[in-house]
Scaffold this motif. Structure first.
Motif, short mmCIF file in Angstrom:
data_model
loop_
_atom_site.label_atom_id
_atom_site.label_comp_id
_atom_site.label_asym_id
_atom_site.label_seq_id
_atom_site.Cartn_x
_atom_site.Cartn_y
_atom_site.Cartn_z
N ARG A 1 -9.12 -4.87 4.92
CA ARG A 1 -7.94 -4.27 4.30
C ARG A 1 -7.45 -5.13 3.14
NH1 ARG A 1 -2.18 -3.24 7.26
NH2 ARG A 1 -1.26 -1.89 5.69
N LEU B 1 -4.71 -5.49 -0.39
CA LEU B 1 -3.54 -5.06 -1.13
C LEU B 1 -3.88 -5.11 -2.61
CD1 LEU B 1 -0.52 -4.24 -1.13
CD2 LEU B 1 0.01 -6.67 -1.45
N LYS C 1 -8.67 1.81 -6.56
CA LYS C 1 -8.49 2.19 -5.16
C LYS C 1 -9.62 3.10 -4.69
CE LYS C 1 -4.80 3.77 -2.04
NZ LYS C 1 -5.48 4.76 -1.21
N ASP D 1 -4.06 -0.63 0.23
CA ASP D 1 -2.69 -0.25 -0.06
C ASP D 1 -2.42 -0.60 -1.51
OD1 ASP D 1 -2.23 0.57 2.52
OD2 ASP D 1 -1.28 -1.29 3.15
N TYR E 1 5.41 -6.32 0.57
CA TYR E 1 4.29 -5.98 1.45
C TYR E 1 3.69 -7.23 2.08
CZ TYR E 1 3.60 -0.95 0.54
OH TYR E 1 3.72 0.41 0.49
N ASN F 1 2.10 -7.66 7.13
CA ASN F 1 0.90 -6.83 7.07
C ASN F 1 -0.33 -7.73 7.07
OD1 ASN F 1 2.13 -4.17 6.76
ND2 ASN F 1 2.85 -4.93 4.80
N TYR G 1 -3.40 -8.27 5.80
CA TYR G 1 -4.41 -8.02 4.77
C TYR G 1 -5.48 -9.11 4.80
CZ TYR G 1 -1.09 -4.68 2.83
OH TYR G 1 -0.25 -3.61 2.66
N GLY H 1 -2.08 1.97 6.70
CA GLY H 1 -0.92 1.60 5.92
C GLY H 1 0.29 2.42 6.33
N ASP I 1 2.72 3.58 4.76
CA ASP I 1 3.16 4.66 3.88
C ASP I 1 2.08 5.74 3.72
OD1 ASP I 1 1.40 3.12 2.48
OD2 ASP I 1 2.56 3.07 0.62
N SER I 2 1.07 5.69 4.59
CA SER I 2 -0.01 6.67 4.51
C SER I 2 0.49 8.06 4.92
CB SER I 2 -1.17 6.26 5.43
OG SER I 2 -2.13 7.28 5.52
#
Length: 225
Positions: A2, A4, A17, A28, A39, A44, A46, A181, A183-184
């Motif tokens: 993952r 950012l 992306k 993300d 973030y 998170n 990452y 994520g 906000d997915s």
């Protein structure tokens, strides 16, 4: 794995992306330094950061200095249109792992991401064990004495989370936040779909562990007695 991505040029961010996701990274995307810092400070998990220097609100160098001051050692690649040596030195001295000047070849970016995360995946603890099951975090291989499967990216991330938290409940919400994520727009039932994939693979491998569902609570790995 993952990542950012902090890049304020919307077209470039969207293109990067898409490329990263085609190469099995979960990404993300944020568009200013303040959001990137939020973030990264929110816990998170990452595996790496692609951080543009010239961003609104807070520049990338300041973001980098702040997370390093917090003790966050996450691998960071800086992106910038600047090519002067002094800017590169400034970024590296601030704690960046690498530096890439725009415009750049996406194959080079992918190679640099692999290089900066290699030390993480090459450690001895990259092998997770439970019962007769082994998960290789470097190759995404799920194996037992009966055989092996190379897991797809999100299958691997879910299995890694389960095997790193043996006998602990993991909620669907945590899977969503960690892998897709927070906000997915992905529907929550995708978690159940991937749990089903993993259960079928464990059964085919004659694993002596199982993924147990606790109604309205989450999922856990347990050994079959």
């Amino acid at each position: 794995m993952r990542l950012l991505l902090a890049e304020d040029e919307l077209a470039l961010s969207k293109a990067l992306k898409a490329i990263l996701e085609r190469n099995n990274y979960s990404v993300d995307a944020v568009y200013d330094g303040q959001e990137a810092l939020e973030y990264l400070s929110a816990g998170n998990n990452y595996d790496g950061v692609i951080l543009d220097i010239m961003m609104p609100k807070i520049d990338g160098i300041t973001v980098l200095k702040e997370i390093r001051a917090q003790g966050n050692l996450i691998p960071v690649i800086l992106l910038t249109a600047k090519s002067e040596i002094d800017d590169k030195v400034l970024g590296l001295d601030a704690g960046a792992n690498d530096y890439l000047t725009k415009p750049f070849n996406t194959r080079e970016l992918l190679a640099r991401i692999r290089a900066m995360t290699r030390t993480q995946t090459a450690q001895p603890d990259s092998l997770l064990h439970m019962g007769n099951v082994t998960l290789d975090c470097a190759t995404y291989e799920l194996s037992t004495p009966s055989g092996s499967y190379r897991l797809a990216n999100k299958e691997f991330q879910m299995m890694e989370l389960l095997m790193s938290n043996q006998n602990h409940l993991i909620s669907s919400e945590r899977f969503m936040e960690k892998i897709w994520g927070y906000d997915s727009e992905t529907e929550m039932n995708v978690v159940w779909v991937y749990i089903s994939y993993l259960r079928k693979k464990l059964t085919a491998l004659h694993a002596n562990i199982k993924i147990k569902a606790m109604r309205n609570a989450g999922y856990t790995l347990e050994e079959i007695v």
